[in-house]
Motif scaffolding. Structure first.
Motif, PDB file in Angstrom:
ATOM      1  N   ALA A 441       1.470  -0.769  -0.398  1.00 65.88           N
ATOM      2  CA  ALA A 441       1.678  -0.752  -1.848  1.00 65.88           C
ATOM      3  C   ALA A 441       0.374  -0.451  -2.586  1.00 65.88           C
ATOM      4  O   ALA A 441       0.365   0.276  -3.591  1.00 65.88           O
ATOM      5  CB  ALA A 441       2.260  -2.082  -2.307  1.00 65.88           C
ATOM      6  N   GLU A 442      -0.736  -1.004  -2.107  1.00 69.25           N
ATOM      7  CA  GLU A 442      -2.017  -0.752  -2.771  1.00 69.25           C
ATOM      8  C   GLU A 442      -2.397   0.727  -2.686  1.00 69.25           C
ATOM      9  O   GLU A 442      -3.068   1.266  -3.573  1.00 69.25           O
ATOM     10  CB  GLU A 442      -3.125  -1.610  -2.151  1.00 69.25           C
ATOM     11  N   GLU A 443      -1.932   1.430  -1.626  1.00 68.68           N
ATOM     12  CA  GLU A 443      -2.215   2.852  -1.487  1.00 68.68           C
ATOM     13  C   GLU A 443      -1.328   3.679  -2.424  1.00 68.68           C
ATOM     14  O   GLU A 443      -1.749   4.731  -2.916  1.00 68.68           O
ATOM     15  CB  GLU A 443      -2.028   3.284  -0.036  1.00 68.68           C
ATOM     16  N   ILE A 444      -0.111   3.211  -2.666  1.00 68.65           N
ATOM     17  CA  ILE A 444       0.725   3.873  -3.672  1.00 68.65           C
ATOM     18  C   ILE A 444       0.029   3.806  -5.021  1.00 68.65           C
ATOM     19  O   ILE A 444      -0.014   4.793  -5.771  1.00 68.65           O
ATOM     20  CB  ILE A 444       2.120   3.218  -3.726  1.00 68.65           C
ATOM     21  N   LYS A 445      -0.529   2.642  -5.342  1.00 68.16           N
ATOM     22  CA  LYS A 445      -1.286   2.500  -6.594  1.00 68.16           C
ATOM     23  C   LYS A 445      -2.466   3.469  -6.623  1.00 68.16           C
ATOM     24  O   LYS A 445      -2.716   4.131  -7.641  1.00 68.16           O
ATOM     25  CB  LYS A 445      -1.787   1.070  -6.760  1.00 68.16           C
ATOM     26  N   LYS A 446      -3.187   3.591  -5.525  1.00 68.12           N
ATOM     27  CA  LYS A 446      -4.326   4.515  -5.479  1.00 68.12           C
ATOM     28  C   LYS A 446      -3.882   5.949  -5.730  1.00 68.12           C
ATOM     29  O   LYS A 446      -4.579   6.713  -6.404  1.00 68.12           O
ATOM     30  CB  LYS A 446      -5.040   4.406  -4.124  1.00 68.12           C
ATOM     31  N   GLY A 447      -2.732   6.310  -5.174  1.00 67.35           N
ATOM     32  CA  GLY A 447      -2.216   7.650  -5.426  1.00 67.35           C
ATOM     33  C   GLY A 447      -1.951   7.880  -6.901  1.00 67.35           C
ATOM     34  O   GLY A 447      -2.259   8.948  -7.448  1.00 67.35           O
ATOM     35  N   LEU A 448      -1.402   6.882  -7.570  1.00 65.48           N
ATOM     36  CA  LEU A 448      -1.114   7.005  -9.000  1.00 65.48           C
ATOM     37  C   LEU A 448      -2.393   7.056  -9.836  1.00 65.48           C
ATOM     38  O   LEU A 448      -2.393   7.611 -10.943  1.00 65.48           O
ATOM     39  CB  LEU A 448      -0.223   5.845  -9.456  1.00 65.48           C
ATOM     40  N   GLU A 449      -3.470   6.502  -9.298  1.00 65.80           N
ATOM     41  CA  GLU A 449      -4.741   6.546 -10.026  1.00 65.80           C
ATOM     42  C   GLU A 449      -5.290   7.973 -10.116  1.00 65.80           C
ATOM     43  O   GLU A 449      -6.174   8.254 -10.923  1.00 65.80           O
ATOM     44  CB  GLU A 449      -5.778   5.635  -9.366  1.00 65.80           C
ATOM     45  N   VAL A 450      -4.764   8.894  -9.307  1.00 65.84           N
ATOM     46  CA  VAL A 450      -5.136  10.301  -9.466  1.00 65.84           C
ATOM     47  C   VAL A 450      -4.748  10.768 -10.859  1.00 65.84           C
ATOM     48  O   VAL A 450      -5.499  11.467 -11.537  1.00 65.84           O
ATOM     49  CB  VAL A 450      -4.463  11.167  -8.383  1.00 65.84           C
ATOM     50  N   LEU A 451      -3.555  10.361 -11.305  1.00 66.44           N
ATOM     51  CA  LEU A 451      -3.110  10.735 -12.652  1.00 66.44           C
ATOM     52  C   LEU A 451      -3.973  10.072 -13.719  1.00 66.44           C
ATOM     53  O   LEU A 451      -4.371  10.704 -14.698  1.00 66.44           O
ATOM     54  CB  LEU A 451      -1.641  10.347 -12.837  1.00 66.44           C
ATOM     55  N   THR A 452      -4.277   8.787 -13.538  1.00 62.97           N
ATOM     56  CA  THR A 452      -4.986   8.039 -14.581  1.00 62.97           C
ATOM     57  C   THR A 452      -6.464   8.408 -14.680  1.00 62.97           C
ATOM     58  O   THR A 452      -7.037   8.349 -15.764  1.00 62.97           O
ATOM     59  CB  THR A 452      -4.882   6.519 -14.340  1.00 62.97           C
ATOM     60  N   ILE A 523      -8.496  12.479  -0.984  1.00 67.73           N
ATOM     61  CA  ILE A 523      -9.037  12.138  -2.301  1.00 67.73           C
ATOM     62  C   ILE A 523     -10.107  11.055  -2.206  1.00 67.73           C
ATOM     63  O   ILE A 523     -11.018  11.003  -3.028  1.00 67.73           O
ATOM     64  CB  ILE A 523      -7.895  11.699  -3.257  1.00 67.73           C
ATOM     65  N   GLY A 524     -10.019  10.196  -1.178  1.00 69.94           N
ATOM     66  CA  GLY A 524     -11.034   9.154  -1.017  1.00 69.94           C
ATOM     67  C   GLY A 524     -12.436   9.721  -0.902  1.00 69.94           C
ATOM     68  O   GLY A 524     -13.398   9.165  -1.444  1.00 69.94           O
ATOM     69  N   GLY A 525     -12.562  10.853  -0.228  1.00 70.70           N
ATOM     70  CA  GLY A 525     -13.873  11.466  -0.048  1.00 70.70           C
ATOM     71  C   GLY A 525     -14.482  11.974  -1.330  1.00 70.70           C
ATOM     72  O   GLY A 525     -15.698  12.160  -1.418  1.00 70.70           O
ATOM     73  N   PHE A 526     -13.646  12.220  -2.341  1.00 69.13           N
ATOM     74  CA  PHE A 526     -14.143  12.712  -3.621  1.00 69.13           C
ATOM     75  C   PHE A 526     -14.291  11.596  -4.649  1.00 69.13           C
ATOM     76  O   PHE A 526     -14.691  11.841  -5.782  1.00 69.13           O
ATOM     77  CB  PHE A 526     -13.196  13.784  -4.171  1.00 69.13           C
ATOM     78  N   THR A 527     -13.932  10.363  -4.265  1.00 71.00           N
ATOM     79  CA  THR A 527     -13.991   9.239  -5.212  1.00 71.00           C
ATOM     80  C   THR A 527     -14.792   8.079  -4.630  1.00 71.00           C
ATOM     81  O   THR A 527     -14.484   6.918  -4.888  1.00 71.00           O
ATOM     82  CB  THR A 527     -12.571   8.770  -5.569  1.00 71.00           C
ATOM     83  N   THR A 532      -9.345   5.755  -1.220  1.00 73.71           N
ATOM     84  CA  THR A 532      -9.008   6.122   0.158  1.00 73.71           C
ATOM     85  C   THR A 532      -7.566   5.742   0.486  1.00 73.71           C
ATOM     86  O   THR A 532      -7.141   4.603   0.282  1.00 73.71           O
ATOM     87  CB  THR A 532      -9.955   5.434   1.149  1.00 73.71           C
ATOM     88  N   ILE A 533      -6.816   6.719   0.969  1.00 76.41           N
ATOM     89  CA  ILE A 533      -5.422   6.536   1.357  1.00 76.41           C
ATOM     90  C   ILE A 533      -5.277   6.988   2.812  1.00 76.41           C
ATOM     91  O   ILE A 533      -5.706   8.089   3.163  1.00 76.41           O
ATOM     92  CB  ILE A 533      -4.483   7.354   0.448  1.00 76.41           C
ATOM     93  N   VAL A 534      -4.663   6.156   3.637  1.00 74.87           N
ATOM     94  CA  VAL A 534      -4.493   6.470   5.058  1.00 74.87           C
ATOM     95  C   VAL A 534      -3.007   6.601   5.364  1.00 74.87           C
ATOM     96  O   VAL A 534      -2.304   5.593   5.489  1.00 74.87           O
ATOM     97  CB  VAL A 534      -5.124   5.385   5.954  1.00 74.87           C
ATOM     98  N   PRO A 535      -2.478   7.824   5.469  1.00 75.86           N
ATOM     99  CA  PRO A 535      -1.067   7.995   5.843  1.00 75.86           C
ATOM    100  C   PRO A 535      -0.808   7.395   7.221  1.00 75.86           C
ATOM    101  O   PRO A 535      -1.622   7.546   8.142  1.00 75.86           O
ATOM    102  CB  PRO A 535      -0.886   9.512   5.846  1.00 75.86           C
ATOM    103  N   LYS A 536       0.336   6.720   7.361  1.00 75.79           N
ATOM    104  CA  LYS A 536       0.646   6.017   8.612  1.00 75.79           C
ATOM    105  C   LYS A 536       2.069   6.336   9.082  1.00 75.79           C
ATOM    106  O   LYS A 536       2.909   6.771   8.291  1.00 75.79           O
ATOM    107  CB  LYS A 536       0.507   4.496   8.381  1.00 75.79           C
TER     108      LYS A 536
END
Length: 654
Positions: A441-452, A523-527, A532-536
């Motif tokens: 869930a915390e990674e879903i939030k990180k993905g949404l932070e791309v928009l914000t 995106i983690g590498g640019f922020t 950082t998001i790790v697909p599993k």
């Protein structure tokens, strides 16, 4: 007496002719950019009828563009050049046969283009695909001059050898010199840095520094070729947050004209940077730029600049339109027929426009919903709830066109395809495949932070459209920690709050096309590793290569039968109910406007700024508190010193 009269006549002729010579030579540059395979007028394609004048409200189309080009060339007695600023490829069903038939280049040759620069989307089909496009046009004897001066081929990889071979044949050159009407014009092509960054499939081809290469090209053209006019075809962009055409003109003296592309910017008048004129006409062939220049004693001055609309006021060129229609028949037979589609097949109808905007948008919601629905069709097992795709994410950068009602309200396959036209799969067929993976869930939030947080810095391409979730954010909070609430569900099922704290270790399956998924992965590498998001996989094991996460349409066959996002959109729309009983599906009213999936809640309230903050927010808060305490301490120290000095001064005076 006879000779005296001749001398008088000669003197009079010379006297009156001198001002004409003083005016110099007029040379015209007609130009387009970012045509993106739009051989038909838009939107929608169904409305387009170039065989009559005033019959529709569409813009563009190669038949009409050909007619406008013919008209503008006929107006001028001086030399005329026709140039393009790149991205002639990718955007409509015409590019589905680009590698086999090179439709775009053949049409541009038929329109008598003198030179075209390669843009980043020319590399979307990988170096081998671009090589096939060039070779196909050359084999049919219908290829304009292609230019690119800063391509660098790999000495270690053979994946770009076929394209390098086309360059070595001279089918793509760094520059050309055209002698027209006694004027020597040097033209070179450049790929800008931002465009190069947006050409991920160009690898292993790289692009050297535009300023360094442009400087070299100017020296070559000025000193060796002795040209009168230097023109740069630059696929770099203008008025962007990148070092584009203005930067190039500022750093490289000696360029007379930059014909630009990439940013789809409509310039009604040229930009003047130092002594360089910069022009760009928008996109999709909706306008033709006409730049009239005066060359007088080695100096270039602007005589006139005008954008000419390419619309229904002009009857199109019949021969060009006939050629376009033959290509449509070819696409139907060779590509679409096997998919149960046709170029003009009506998929559904709509009573309203469905636009994409830099905000939560009807088309964005529609596409994201289609992505989630199509992914679940293949991966969801009702007996195993964990396999359900709970969310899907798309980006504005890959959603290319609105879906407009037009005159008929009918949505044809060609118009729907134009909304999601980009990409190629690992199976070497057109369109991005869908992937699924599991996230915390915390990674879903990180993905949404791309928009914000990333979107405000990088531009509209990074705005996200979502399905299966909704969220709120406060743009006044700390960067990368602006999301304040997330809910899973849908408008039909209802919403449940998502616990996106680190303690929630439940895995949630999400879907995206492989381009967007790859971006979220890196995106983690640019922020600074903040996002950082790790697909599993479903067991929580990291996925090293997202290619292995592609959805397989038929697991009984060897390999992966890629599930294409654009086909999913077609099927989703085709499945809408027929609301008016005429046998055609109708787009539901829910896609008329926003659905409240992305909600901004701006607040400077300290509770709103800090509530549920991550370490980023609390670290920033700690720094701010430290600075305030430090400033307070400095203030107290200064105040104490001042008081002591005043006290000493009073004692002396007393």
């Amino acid at each position: 007496m006879k000779y005296l009269r001749l001398w008088i006549v000669a003197a009079i002729v010379l006297f009156y002719a001198t001002p004409l010579f003083a005016q110099g030579k007029v040379i015209t540059i007609l130009h387009t950019n970012d045509l993106h395979s739009n051989a038909l007028g838009l939107s929608p394609n169904l409305d387009y009828n170039p065989r009559i004048a005033g019959g529709d409200a569409t813009a563009g189309g190669y038949a009409r563009l050909a007619a406008v080009l013919t008209r503008e060339r006929a107006k001028r007695s001086g030399p005329t050049l026709t140039l393009d600023g790149g991205d002639f490829l990718m955007g409509t069903p015409f590019h589905l046969l680009a590698r086999e038939e090179s439709i775009e280049l053949r049409l541009m040759k038929a329109l008598d283009y003198d030179a075209v620069v390669l843009g980043n989307h020319e590399f979307d089909l990988k170096p081998r695909g671009l090589a096939q496009i060039i070779a196909a046009a050359a084999a049919k004897g219908a290829i304009p001059n292609l230019l690119l001066a800063n391509a660098v081929f790999s000495a270690k990889s053979d994946k770009d050898d076929s394209l390098e071979a086309e360059f070595k044949k001279g089918l793509v050159k760094p520059y050309i010199v055209i002698d027209r009407g006694g004027v020597r014009v040097g033209i070179f092509g450049i790929m800008g840095k931002d465009a190069a960054e947006k050409a991920p499939f160009a690898a292993p081809v790289k692009f050297s520094d535009p300023v360094e290469v442009a400087s070299k090209m100017v020296r070559e053209l000025r000193e060796k070729e002795k040209v009168d006019l230097v023109v740069c075809l630059s696929h770099s962009g203008v008025k962007e947050k990148v070092k584009g055409d203005e930067f190039l003109a500022e750093k490289v003296p000696g360029i007379d004209v930059i014909v630009g592309g990439h940013s789809h910017t409509r310039l009604d008048q040229p930009l003047l940077v130092n002594s360089t004129l910069i022009v760009q006409v928008g996109s999709y062939g909706k306008h033709l730029g006409a730049l009239d220049l005066v060359l007088d004693q080695g100096k270039i001055t602007l005589k006139e600049y005008k954008l000419h609309p390419v619309d229904a006021a002009t009857v199109g060129n019949t021969a060009i339109q006939n050629q376009v229609e033959r290509f449509i028949l070819d696409i139907d037979q060779r590509i679409l027929k096997d998919k149960g589609l046709g170029f003009y097949k009506t998929i559904a109808e709509t009573a309203f426009d469905i636009p994409i905007k830099e905000e939560e948008s009807p088309l964005g919601n529609l596409i994201a919903d289609a992505t989630r629905w199509y992914a679940n069709r293949y991966v969801y097992d009702p007996k195993d709830p964990q396999t359900k795709v709970v969310a899907a994410i798309d980006s504005n950068g890959l959603i290319r066109e609105d879906l407009l009602r037009g005159k008929t309200g009918k949505l044809a396959a060609t118009d729907i395809f134009r909304t999601l036209p980009m990409g190629i799969g690992m199976d070497d067929t057109m369109g991005y495949p869908l992937i699924t993976c599991y996230l915390y869930a915390e990674e879903i939030k990180k993905g949404l932070e791309v928009l914000t947080s990333v979107h405000p810095l990088k531009g509209s391409s990074y705005f996200l459209q979502v399905s299966g979730l909704k969220f709120t954010y406060n743009p006044r909070r700390m960067l990368f920690d602006r999301v304040t609430g997330i809910w899973l569900g849908s408008e039909d099922e209802g919403w449940k709050p998502l616990d996106y704290s680190e303690k929630n270790r439940q895995l949630y399956q999400v879907a995206a096309n492989i381009y967007n998924a790859t971006f979220l992965k890196i995106i983690g590498g640019f922020t600074y590793n903040i996002l950082t998001i790790v697909p599993k996989d479903r067991h929580g094991q990291p996925i090293a290569d997202l290619a292995h996460s592609r959805i397989d349409a038929d697991k009984t066959r060897p390999g992966i039968q890629e599930v294409k996002q654009w086909l999913g959109l077609m099927e989703y729309i085709a499945g809408f109910p027929d609301a008016n009983g005429n046998g055609i599906p109708d787009v539901p009213d829910k896609y008329k406007g926003k659905l409240g999936r992305v909600v901004i809640k701006t607040s400077y309230n300290p509770v709103a700024l800090l509530s549920n903050g991550t370490w980023v927010t609390w670290a920033a808060a700690g720094v701010i508190v430290f600075l305030l305490l430090f400033l307070a301490a400095i203030y107290y120290l200064i105040r104490t010193i001042v008081r002591r000095r005043r006290k000493k001064l009073k004692m002396k005076l007393s």
